[in-house]
Scaffold this motif. Structure first.
Motif, PDB file in Angstrom:
ATOM      1  N   LEU A  79       0.834  -1.208   0.000  1.00  0.00           N
ATOM      2  CA  LEU A  79       0.000   0.000   0.000  1.00  0.00           C
ATOM      3  C   LEU A  79       0.867   1.257   0.000  1.00  0.00           C
ATOM      4  O   LEU A  79       0.592   2.203  -0.739  1.00  0.00           O
ATOM      5  N   ALA A  80       1.911   1.257   0.813  1.00  0.00           N
ATOM      6  CA  ALA A  80       2.785   2.433   0.886  1.00  0.00           C
ATOM      7  C   ALA A  80       3.481   2.679  -0.441  1.00  0.00           C
ATOM      8  O   ALA A  80       3.698   3.826  -0.856  1.00  0.00           O
ATOM      9  N   ALA A  81       3.844   1.601  -1.151  1.00  0.00           N
ATOM     10  CA  ALA A  81       4.631   1.730  -2.382  1.00  0.00           C
ATOM     11  C   ALA A  81       3.860   2.380  -3.512  1.00  0.00           C
ATOM     12  O   ALA A  81       4.473   2.914  -4.445  1.00  0.00           O
ATOM     13  N   VAL A  82       2.514   2.361  -3.453  1.00  0.00           N
ATOM     14  CA  VAL A  82       1.725   2.954  -4.533  1.00  0.00           C
ATOM     15  C   VAL A  82       2.033   4.439  -4.692  1.00  0.00           C
ATOM     16  O   VAL A  82       2.087   4.958  -5.804  1.00  0.00           O
ATOM     17  N   GLY A  83       2.280   5.129  -3.579  1.00  0.00           N
ATOM     18  CA  GLY A  83       2.532   6.557  -3.675  1.00  0.00           C
ATOM     19  C   GLY A  83       3.871   7.014  -3.142  1.00  0.00           C
ATOM     20  O   GLY A  83       4.128   8.219  -3.067  1.00  0.00           O
ATOM     21  N   ASP A  84       4.742   6.072  -2.755  1.00  0.00           N
ATOM     22  CA  ASP A  84       5.998   6.429  -2.101  1.00  0.00           C
ATOM     23  C   ASP A  84       7.162   5.739  -2.813  1.00  0.00           C
ATOM     24  O   ASP A  84       7.322   4.514  -2.709  1.00  0.00           O
ATOM     25  N   ALA A 116      -3.533  -8.106  -8.784  1.00  0.00           N
ATOM     26  CA  ALA A 116      -2.595  -7.805  -9.867  1.00  0.00           C
ATOM     27  C   ALA A 116      -2.448  -6.305 -10.069  1.00  0.00           C
ATOM     28  O   ALA A 116      -1.346  -5.804 -10.337  1.00  0.00           O
ATOM     29  N   THR A 117      -3.553  -5.572  -9.926  1.00  0.00           N
ATOM     30  CA  THR A 117      -3.506  -4.110 -10.057  1.00  0.00           C
ATOM     31  C   THR A 117      -2.646  -3.499  -8.959  1.00  0.00           C
ATOM     32  O   THR A 117      -1.805  -2.628  -9.220  1.00  0.00           O
ATOM     33  N   LEU A 118      -2.837  -3.966  -7.725  1.00  0.00           N
ATOM     34  CA  LEU A 118      -2.058  -3.429  -6.607  1.00  0.00           C
ATOM     35  C   LEU A 118      -0.571  -3.727  -6.783  1.00  0.00           C
ATOM     36  O   LEU A 118       0.281  -2.857  -6.543  1.00  0.00           O
ATOM     37  N   LEU A 119      -0.235  -4.925  -7.213  1.00  0.00           N
ATOM     38  CA  LEU A 119       1.171  -5.269  -7.436  1.00  0.00           C
ATOM     39  C   LEU A 119       1.794  -4.388  -8.512  1.00  0.00           C
ATOM     40  O   LEU A 119       2.916  -3.891  -8.358  1.00  0.00           O
ATOM     41  N   ALA A 120       1.059  -4.183  -9.618  1.00  0.00           N
ATOM     42  CA  ALA A 120       1.589  -3.355 -10.696  1.00  0.00           C
ATOM     43  C   ALA A 120       1.794  -1.919 -10.231  1.00  0.00           C
ATOM     44  O   ALA A 120       2.819  -1.288 -10.530  1.00  0.00           O
ATOM     45  N   ARG A 121       0.828  -1.384  -9.479  1.00  0.00           N
ATOM     46  CA  ARG A 121       0.961  -0.012  -8.987  1.00  0.00           C
ATOM     47  C   ARG A 121       2.104   0.103  -7.987  1.00  0.00           C
ATOM     48  O   ARG A 121       2.820   1.109  -7.962  1.00  0.00           O
ATOM     49  N   ALA A 122       2.303  -0.917  -7.161  1.00  0.00           N
ATOM     50  CA  ALA A 122       3.404  -0.894  -6.193  1.00  0.00           C
ATOM     51  C   ALA A 122       4.751  -0.928  -6.896  1.00  0.00           C
ATOM     52  O   ALA A 122       5.726  -0.338  -6.426  1.00  0.00           O
ATOM     53  N   GLU A 123       4.820  -1.600  -8.047  1.00  0.00           N
ATOM     54  CA  GLU A 123       6.060  -1.655  -8.821  1.00  0.00           C
ATOM     55  C   GLU A 123       6.228  -0.453  -9.733  1.00  0.00           C
ATOM     56  O   GLU A 123       7.312  -0.226 -10.276  1.00  0.00           O
ATOM     57  N   GLY A 124       5.162   0.312  -9.938  1.00  0.00           N
ATOM     58  CA  GLY A 124       5.219   1.438 -10.859  1.00  0.00           C
ATOM     59  C   GLY A 124       5.098   1.029 -12.306  1.00  0.00           C
ATOM     60  O   GLY A 124       5.540   1.756 -13.202  1.00  0.00           O
ATOM     61  N   SER A 125       4.474  -0.127 -12.573  1.00  0.00           N
ATOM     62  CA  SER A 125       4.303  -0.600 -13.948  1.00  0.00           C
ATOM     63  C   SER A 125       2.827  -0.579 -14.323  1.00  0.00           C
ATOM     64  O   SER A 125       1.963  -0.617 -13.440  1.00  0.00           O
ATOM     65  N   PRO A 126       2.490  -0.542 -15.617  1.00  0.00           N
ATOM     66  CA  PRO A 126       1.084  -0.487 -16.019  1.00  0.00           C
ATOM     67  C   PRO A 126       0.379  -1.811 -15.751  1.00  0.00           C
ATOM     68  O   PRO A 126       0.927  -2.879 -16.057  1.00  0.00           O
ATOM     69  N   PRO A 127      -0.827  -1.775 -15.170  1.00  0.00           N
ATOM     70  CA  PRO A 127      -1.560  -3.022 -14.908  1.00  0.00           C
ATOM     71  C   PRO A 127      -1.993  -3.683 -16.214  1.00  0.00           C
ATOM     72  O   PRO A 127      -2.236  -3.015 -17.207  1.00  0.00           O
ATOM     73  N   GLN A 128      -2.091  -5.004 -16.194  1.00  0.00           N
ATOM     74  CA  GLN A 128      -2.633  -5.774 -17.314  1.00  0.00           C
ATOM     75  C   GLN A 128      -3.765  -6.656 -16.806  1.00  0.00           C
ATOM     76  O   GLN A 128      -3.913  -7.807 -17.203  1.00  0.00           O
TER      77      GLN A 128
END
Length: 389
Positions: A118-123, A364-376
């Motif tokens: 959760l923190a990684a989405v914006g930090d 999958a969306t949360l993982l992609a956002r945490a990595e800074g990559s586009p969701p698929q």
């Protein structure tokens, strides 16, 4: 009295364990130096001596969690080494075992994992910490499926997404027999790529969901919008606070700062913290239903819903009165995906198939956002529902 300079190695270990428990119990906002020093029976000077800074302390903590996680995954692979093929029943058993362990003896690690995602989405700093951990978990799921099933990479991606979201819910709901029954049915649909394999008959699934999902008077797709004017601005701010800080961060002061309104004005519209939290949850509902758009970009809207619903599930693991809201958000996501499938694919899904796919999609969306990559996640849903009717 022992000085900070001559502290023994066990002092650093004691500080790390105290930090671990505080992070699991209250998130990053609870990880402040003075209370941490008190909790570990140490001093701020000792913390600074051993770790230098809060950032360095968190890095050490996450590194230790990754090492423990890697050992757990190695043991898990060894436990299932003799399983040559992953037929649906075997896959369900493997995933249930994994999720039970995540919500049970590995509960603290699971809480830290969820908090860090959760923190990684914006930090960006949190993203740097979690990215290698995500890569390690992705490699684990690749190893689970390699040589045991057709299309192993797609299965690994689907199951990593599924367990990412399901872990947060399991932390809150694991002791509910109806929840575990619902989970067994959605796992069956995952293993069947949308098809029922005998347990998840639609009427039975919906009866279990109704038992879990009490009447909370939260807005359905056809209900009138409950807020307008200033109350809507405050409710939107409460939803933003849930997404940014988690449900634990919702206070009249925090929402007032976000809404640029005095706390007294917030309290005028929403008297108690629970009223305010419910308003924020309502906003997340409305965004998930496509009736509010706090972001312009669709991917940003999906990230808002993903982070908001996992934040609520994580808060429900710590505050039992929030459990019905977490379950209801899960139910709503399945209904929304069922509606989208009808619109986009022209397919009539039952709620169990849609909920199973929505769990994997959100993870999958949360993982992609945490990595800074586009969701698929759309492609993942299409793959998962290949056999659904």
């Amino acid at each position: 009295m022992e000085s900070a300079e001559t502290s023994s190695a066990p002092t650093a270990e004691r500080i790390l364990e105290a930090a671990r428990l505080r992070l699991a119990a209250g998130g990053f906002r609870d990880l402040t130096l003075r209370p941490l020093a008190e909790a570990s029976g140490s001093t701020v000077a000792a913390l600074t001596y051993h770790f230098g800074s809060k950032r360095a302390l968190i890095e050490r903590l996450v590194q230790a969690e990754r090492q423990a996680d890697a050992a757990r995954h190695a043991a898990f692979l060894a436990r299932f080494a003799g399983l040559r093929a992953l037929a649906p029943a075997a896959l369900v058993a493997l995933l249930e075992h994994y999720l039970d362990e995540a919500a049970g003896r590995e509960r603290v690690t699971s809480l830290i994992w969820c908090e860090l995602l959760l923190a990684a989405v914006g930090d960006p700093e949190a993203r740097d910490l979690v990215a290698p951990w995500i890569a390690e978990r992705r490699a684990f799921w690749d190893a689970v499926f390699e040589g045991r099933i057709g299309d192993p990479q797609a299965w690994a991606r689907a199951c990593l997404g599924y367990v990412t979201d399901e872990t947060a819910h399991g932390l809150a709901q694991q002791d509910s027999l109806d929840y575990r029954l619902m989970r067994a049915m959605t796992l069956e649909r995952l293993a069947g790529r949308g098809a029922s394999l005998g347990l998840s008959e639609p009427a039975f699934f919906e009866a279990v969901v109704r038992r879990l999902d009490p009447a909370l008077a939260l807005p359905g797709p056809a209900s009138q919008a409950p807020y307008a004017g200033r109350a809507l601005d405050i409710a939107m701010a409460a939803g933003e606070v849930i997404v940014a800080r988690g449900a634990e961060g919702v206070t009249h002061r925090a929402v007032g700062e976000r809404a640029q309104a005095p706390a007294s004005s917030v309290a005028y519209h929403f008297r108690t913290r629970l009223d305010l939290l419910r308003a924020g949850l309502t906003v997340i509902y409305l965004v998930a239903q496509g009736r509010l758009a706090p972001r312009q970009d669709q991917a940003e809207i999906e990230a808002f819903v993903a982070r908001g619903t996992v934040s609520v599930a994580l808060a429900a693991a710590r505050e039992s009165e929030l459990r019905p809201y977490a379950v209801d958000l899960r139910r709503l996501r399945g209904e929304n995906l069922r509606r989208r499938a009808a619109e986009r694919l022209g397919r009539d899904l039952d709620l169990c198939a849609a909920q199973s796919a929505s769990v994997a999609r959100l993870g999958a969306t949360l993982l992609a956002r945490a990595e800074g990559s586009p969701p698929q996640s759309a492609e993942l849903v299409d793959w998962m529902l290949a056999r659904a009717t």
